[in-house]
Design a protein around this motif. Structure first.
Motif, PDB file in Angstrom:
ATOM      1  N   ALA A   1      79.210   2.345  68.752  1.00  0.00           N
ATOM      2  CA  ALA A   1      79.166   1.849  67.373  1.00  0.00           C
ATOM      3  C   ALA A   1      78.077   2.602  66.605  1.00  0.00           C
ATOM      4  O   ALA A   1      77.049   2.963  67.167  1.00  0.00           O
ATOM      5  N   ASP A   2      78.326   2.812  65.318  1.00  0.00           N
ATOM      6  CA  ASP A   2      77.309   3.522  64.538  1.00  0.00           C
ATOM      7  C   ASP A   2      76.124   2.592  64.233  1.00  0.00           C
ATOM      8  O   ASP A   2      76.184   1.385  64.465  1.00  0.00           O
ATOM      9  N   GLY A   3      75.066   3.160  63.734  1.00  0.00           N
ATOM     10  CA  GLY A   3      73.834   2.417  63.494  1.00  0.00           C
ATOM     11  C   GLY A   3      73.991   1.272  62.524  1.00  0.00           C
ATOM     12  O   GLY A   3      73.355   0.229  62.669  1.00  0.00           O
ATOM     13  N   ASP A   4      74.853   1.452  61.525  1.00  0.00           N
ATOM     14  CA  ASP A   4      75.060   0.401  60.529  1.00  0.00           C
ATOM     15  C   ASP A   4      75.678  -0.840  61.172  1.00  0.00           C
ATOM     16  O   ASP A   4      75.249  -1.960  60.914  1.00  0.00           O
ATOM     17  N   VAL A   5      76.680  -0.650  62.000  1.00  0.00           N
ATOM     18  CA  VAL A   5      77.332  -1.770  62.683  1.00  0.00           C
ATOM     19  C   VAL A   5      76.346  -2.455  63.630  1.00  0.00           C
ATOM     20  O   VAL A   5      76.259  -3.687  63.666  1.00  0.00           O
ATOM     21  N   THR A   6      75.599  -1.670  64.370  1.00  0.00           N
ATOM     22  CA  THR A   6      74.628  -2.221  65.310  1.00  0.00           C
ATOM     23  C   THR A   6      73.583  -3.058  64.572  1.00  0.00           C
ATOM     24  O   THR A   6      73.236  -4.157  65.002  1.00  0.00           O
ATOM     25  N   THR A   7      73.109  -2.554  63.445  1.00  0.00           N
ATOM     26  CA  THR A   7      72.119  -3.288  62.648  1.00  0.00           C
ATOM     27  C   THR A   7      72.691  -4.597  62.127  1.00  0.00           C
ATOM     28  O   THR A   7      72.027  -5.644  62.170  1.00  0.00           O
ATOM     29  N   LYS A   8      73.919  -4.575  61.657  1.00  0.00           N
ATOM     30  CA  LYS A   8      74.553  -5.788  61.135  1.00  0.00           C
ATOM     31  C   LYS A   8      74.753  -6.828  62.233  1.00  0.00           C
ATOM     32  O   LYS A   8      74.511  -8.022  62.019  1.00  0.00           O
ATOM     33  N   ILE A   9      75.200  -6.399  63.397  1.00  0.00           N
ATOM     34  CA  ILE A   9      75.411  -7.336  64.506  1.00  0.00           C
ATOM     35  C   ILE A   9      74.087  -7.944  64.959  1.00  0.00           C
ATOM     36  O   ILE A   9      73.975  -9.153  65.168  1.00  0.00           O
ATOM     37  N   THR A  10      73.066  -7.112  65.082  1.00  0.00           N
ATOM     38  CA  THR A  10      71.749  -7.610  65.489  1.00  0.00           C
ATOM     39  C   THR A  10      71.197  -8.572  64.437  1.00  0.00           C
ATOM     40  O   THR A  10      70.623  -9.615  64.779  1.00  0.00           O
TER      41      THR A  10
END
Length: 70
Positions: A29-38
C-alpha cells in the motif's frame, strides 16, 4: 483475557496500529493509504478508551450514590 482492560490500553492500540502499518507495507500500500489506516485505528482507539473511561467513572458515581442512599 480481560478484553475491557485490553481495549482501554494505549499500548494495545499502538500494537494494533503497528501491525496494521506493517501489513500495509507488506501488501504494498502507498504511504497515503497507510497513513489513513493508521489514523483511523488511532481514532477508534481513542474513542474506545474514552467510552470505557467514562463508563468506569459513571459506574463509580452510581455506586457512590447507592451507598449514600443506604
Amino acid at each position: 483475557m480481560k478484553w475491557k482492560s485490553k481495549l482501554a490500553s494505549r499500548k494495545f492500540w499502538a500494537l494494533v496500529a503497528g501491525v496494521a502499518t506493517s501489513i500495509c507495507v507488506l501488501v504494498g500500500a502507498d504511504g497515503d493509504v497507510t497513513t489513513k489506516i493508521t489514523g483511523l485505528i488511532g481514532t477508534v482507539g481513542t474513542v474506545v478508551v474514552y467510552m470505557l473511561a467514562e463508563a468506569h467513572v459513571d459506574g463509580k458515581s452510581a455506586a457512590g450514590e447507592q451507598k449514600r442512599k443506604q
